[in-house]
Enzyme design. Structure first.
Site, PDB file in Angstrom:
ATOM      1  N   GLU A  56       1.559 116.180   2.673  1.00  0.00           N
ATOM      2  CA  GLU A  56       1.522 115.453   1.361  1.00  0.00           C
ATOM      3  C   GLU A  56       0.777 114.471   1.552  1.00  0.00           C
ATOM      4  O   GLU A  56       0.999 113.093   1.523  1.00  0.00           O
ATOM      5  CB  GLU A  56       3.003 114.843   1.237  1.00  0.00           C
ATOM      6  N   GLU A  88       9.012 122.306   1.411  1.00  0.00           N
ATOM      7  CA  GLU A  88      10.098 121.509   1.097  1.00  0.00           C
ATOM      8  C   GLU A  88      10.827 121.524  -0.031  1.00  0.00           C
ATOM      9  O   GLU A  88       9.978 121.351  -1.190  1.00  0.00           O
ATOM     10  CB  GLU A  88       9.752 120.012   1.497  1.00  0.00           C
TER      11      GLU A  88
HETATM   12  O1  IFM Z   1      11.612 113.084   3.985  1.00  0.00           O
HETATM   13  C1  IFM Z   1      10.556 113.360   3.258  1.00  0.00           C
HETATM   14  C2  IFM Z   1       9.432 114.014   4.028  1.00  0.00           C
HETATM   15  O2  IFM Z   1       9.066 113.333   5.165  1.00  0.00           O
HETATM   16  C3  IFM Z   1       8.230 114.350   3.020  1.00  0.00           C
HETATM   17  N1  IFM Z   1       8.549 114.977   1.972  1.00  0.00           N
HETATM   18  C4  IFM Z   1       9.807 114.312   1.108  1.00  0.00           C
HETATM   19  C5  IFM Z   1      10.913 114.197   1.983  1.00  0.00           C
HETATM   20  C6  IFM Z   1      12.016 113.476   1.073  1.00  0.00           C
HETATM   21  O3  IFM Z   1      11.510 112.048   0.757  1.00  0.00           O
END
Ligand code: IFM
Length: 476
Positions: free
Chosen positions: A179, A373
């Site tokens: 990200e 994710e």
């Molecule tokens: O915990 C984070 C992760 O490190 C990166 N993506 C979003 C998740 C939730 O905020």
């Protein structure tokens, strides 16, 4: 054409998928990151350690050194993944654990931990998917300018070479960065993330270009070191949707889409920044030239970021959409919608629409996508040895339906990873927000783990390669 634009802008409904099965060989996994679940043993300091020391930066004052102690209990955690039936585990290597100061000789005891963990995963038939930068930049490198310094990209490539040389015999899926869009916004503009800069637009522009350059250089190194490796990057998907039309809403949606997505995906997939972004880089370069400094974007950079052989896959993290109101303002709260414990609106349909939009926008340039994710934070409690997290079950099922909808619409989605296996240190929220499908009792010295109800539902999904075996009683 007009109809097409309307479809892109306004939330539309997709048909419920007729087929509740996922494609053969669909990858089911869980995700975590090192900084969020491991102890501060055998590692140098990262920008997050320094950031967390500043009073008021971490809600509840939670110390990042207090975690579920995955280093100590990694065998138990891998056994849980096995019990779940996960085929893949997305983990991150902490750069300051690999090289305490971000350069030079690797730190042997840090490497040994990853060696043991990966061996254990392989022994149990779980494929390790590795993220090489999940926000925890070595502090020493920040002192040298961090991502604003072009050298950091080169140092990243050196670090990647060292990691791939050591683990490349067992690891075949690599994600260079996690990200970068969120890291840049929260780290340089809102100041909520390390390195904690506010409104530092020029710094953000420099950092983004160097992050993307690091991705390209890292990808080159991985490909040279391991011929059968698959390399990608992970971007947070921020679908922008307007609820009503106004010129302001229209313009604002364009702007947010460009800043949140195209600034990153255009260079990665098309090899060029969107026009207004390019204009800013050009202006920065012109000013640099006046002061006899080198430009930020140099000749040959775009070919490194987007080489002829493009990245093998794109990782997409999805949590919420960006809703733009009539006045062009970004709203997190849409009346009538549900929210997670993070205050994020739950909107599974925007995942499907966002994926379809990516396909419409980038067409053949879009490689296979993995949802690297997806998940939610909730306030879970252990009652009689069980954790009933019904809201997370609904969330997961709705988002899996959205993935099926995107697949039915022609998007090549190859896998899905739940965030997160286990309760993690949630950056500025410390330990206040729990994303895990496994509960951790922080009061017990052994950090006792208890799979939540959602764990068992996800297990059924994996077992059936779809939603077919999910007991109806578990769904809404
Ligand atoms: O915990 C984070 C992760 O490190 C990166 N993506 C979003 C998740 C939730 O905020």
């Amino acid at each position: 054409m007009r109809k097409h634009k309307r479809k892109q802008f306004f939330p539309y409904s997709l048909p419920y998928p007729g087929n509740l099965s996922f494609p053969d060989k669909f990858i089911w996994g869980v995700s975590t990151s090192d900084r969020q679940i491991t102890e501060n043993i055998d590692r140098g300091l990262s920008i997050w350690d320094a950031f967390a020391m500043i009073s008021g930066k971490i809600e509840g004052g939670y110390d990042p050194r207090i975690t579920c102690e995955h280093m100590r209990y990694y065998k138990e955690d891998v056994a849980l993944m096995k019990q779940l039936g996960a085929g893949a585990y997305r983990l991150s290597i902490a750069w300051p654990r690999w090289q305490s100061e971000g350069l030079g000789q690797p730190n042997q005891s840090g490497i040994d931990f990853y060696d043991r963990l990966i061996d254990q995963l392989c022994r149990l038939g779980i494929d390790p998917w590795i993220t090489l930068f999940h926000w925890d930049l070595p502090l020493e490198l920040e002192c040298l300018g961090g991502w604003q310094n072009r050298d950091t990209a080169k140092r990243f490539a050196d670090y990647v070479f060292s990691v791939v040389s050591k683990l490349g015999d067992r690891v075949k899926h690599w994600m260079t960065l996690n990200e970068p869009n969120i890291f840049a916004f929260q780290g340089y503009l809102s100041g909520e993330f390390a390195p904690g800069k506010h409104g530092a637009w020029l710094a953000a522009f420099r950092a983004v270009h160097h992050l993307l350059l690091a991705h390209g250089m890292g990808m080159q190194v991985i490909r040279q070191a391991s011929s059968d490796a698959k390399v990608g990057i992970v971007v947070k998907m921020l679908p922008v949707e307007t609820l009503s039309y106004s010129p302001l809403a229209h313009a604002s949606a364009h702007l947010w889409r460009m800043l949140g997505t195209s600034w990153f995906l255009d260079p990665l997939l098309r090899g060029s920044y969107p026009l207004p972004v390019r204009g800013i880089y050009d202006a920065m370069s012109a000013i640099n030239r006046l002061g006899r400094h080198s430009p930020v974007v140099r000749a040959g950079d775009m070919e490194i970021i987007c080489p002829k052989k493009r990245m093998d896959f794109l990782g997409i993290d999805y949590y919420f959409r960006q809703v733009i109101n009539f006045l062009g303002q970004w709203r997190m709260h849409v009346p009538g919608s549900q929210h997670t414990a993070m205050g994020w609106e739950i909107c599974a349909a925007a995942l499907a629409r966002g994926l379809i939009r990516l396909k419409e926008e980038y067409g053949e340039l879009l490689p296979i996508v993995y949802i690297t994710e997806n998940g939610m934070a909730s306030d879970d409690v252990l009652v009689n040895g069980q954790v009933n997290d019904q809201q997370r079950i609904d969330y997961l099922i709705d988002h899996l339906i959205a993935v099926l909808q995107a697949i039915a619409a022609g998007v090549d989605v190859g896998g899905y990873f739940v965030w997160s296996l286990i309760r993690n240190w949630e950056w500025p929220k410390g330990l206040l927000k729990d994303f895990g499908i496994v509960y951790v009792d922080f009061k017990s010295p052994e950090r006792t783990r208890t799979p939540k109800s959602s764990f068992y539902v996800y297990q059924d999904v994996i077992r059936g390669n779809g939603l077919i075996y999910v007991p109806l009683s578990m769904c809404r």
